[in-house]
Design an enzyme around this catalytic site. Structure first.
Site, PDB file in Angstrom:
ATOM      1  CE1 TYR A   1     -94.034 -22.439 -87.711  1.00 55.15           C
ATOM      2  CE2 TYR A   1     -95.345 -24.028 -86.491  1.00 55.15           C
ATOM      3  CZ  TYR A   1     -94.125 -23.495 -86.827  1.00 55.15           C
ATOM      4  OH  TYR A   1     -92.980 -24.033 -86.282  1.00 55.15           O
TER       5      TYR A   1
ATOM      6  CE  LYS B   1     -93.013 -20.285 -85.057  1.00 56.23           C
ATOM      7  NZ  LYS B   1     -93.120 -21.471 -84.163  1.00 56.23           N
TER       8      LYS B   1
END
Length: 300
Positions: free
Chosen positions: A137, A166
């Site tokens: 992320y 992400k």
């Protein structure tokens, strides 16, 4: 790579009790059920939008446990399990795997600003502790440092279960660099709602979404239109949703989305301090945008 996910994946809010001292467990379950009915393709509990930074360790674990139980295998659960402490990230990651999360979302450590070598060590230790898929992320606006695409590529080469990222830098060039540098089957998920369609166009496969908490059907429709080749319809929905995307970030996330979730009649609460309830002008803006999209309950 065995694990695959694509589509619209809400980053769940965590509804608290009225005094903000506990989790509204029934409300959390109701929200998950509502989103599943809307056709979302996965869910993320205990991420940034779920206020992981102000959950106790016990609460963090409980949120993951509740969501895994409520989803009951219908869609993948990607559990937020990151920390700026490698030791704590290991504990959360192994717990998430043990209770049945399908994958973990592991944020770049925040505040302490590690170099790329430190990030490689951090994520390597997590990868060596769990067997479940790991999605990295990258959100430099919240963490104070960025994961470089080259570092992600090294991690993916070394550990086959580091399967994706992400990407929430908000920079389409960075997104493209991740796609260029990483293996062909490496999953790239948008972490910025308003860039979902552009990111799909350059090779992303979905979005971990704030907006999908309140407009899941529209987000799913946009994704499905794109997936089926109806680019014009996807573009129409992209522009219809843009004002709502922007309204949901007029204050620090998740302040606006928690107000919006309440406006659409789902379980919510103000965020915990040091965040606070949305301003009245934010609530009014959200009300207007939700009404335009037909998302307010009757009389709302």
């Amino acid at each position: 790579m065995g694990f695959q996910i694509e589509g619209v994946i809400p980053a769940l809010i965590t509804p608290f009790t009225d005094d903000l001292k506990g989790i509204n467990e029934e409300g959390l379950r109701e929200n998950v059920s509502r989103l599943l009915e809307a056709g979302v393709h996965g869910v993320v509990p205990a991420g940034t939008t779920g206020e992981s930074s102000t959950l106790s360790h016990a609460e963090h674990r409980r949120v993951i446990e509740i969501v895994v139980d409520e989803v009951n295998g219908k869609v993948p659960v990607i559990a937020g399990a990151g920390s700026n402490s490698t030791r704590e990230a290991l504990e959360l990651s192994t717990y998430a795997e043990d209770v049945g999360a399908d994958a973990i979302l592991s944020v770049v450590p925040y505040y302490n600003k590690p170099p790329q070598e430190g990030l490689f060590i951090h994520f390597s230790k997590i990868a060596e502790a769990v067997e479940c898929p790991i999605i990295l992320y990258n959100v430099p606006s919240r963490t104070g440092c960025a994961l470089e695409p080259e570092t992600a590529a090294k991690l993916a080469e070394e550990y086959s279960h580091i399967v994706g990222v992400k990407e929430a830098s908000g920079d389409l060039d960075v997104v493209q660099r991740f796609i260029e540098e990483t293996p062909d089957d490496f999953i790239l998920l948008s972490g910025v709602d308003e860039l979902t369609l552009p990111i799909l166009a350059v090779g992303g496969v979905g979005v971990i979404s704030v907006t999908a908490n309140v407009a899941p059907e529209l987000m799913v429709e946009m994704y499905e239109a794109w997936k089926s080749g109806d680019v014009e319809r996807a573009r129409e929905l992209h522009y219809e949703l843009l004002p709502l995307h922007r309204a949901l970030f007029t204050e620090t996330n998740p302040i606006p989305v928690k107000a919006a979730v309440e406006l659409v009649g789902m379980a919510s609460s103000p965020p915990r301090p040091p965040l606070k309830e949305a301003r009245e002008d934010t609530k009014e803006l959200l009300r207007r945008e939700l009404k335009k999209l037909g998302l307010l309950p009757e009389g709302g």
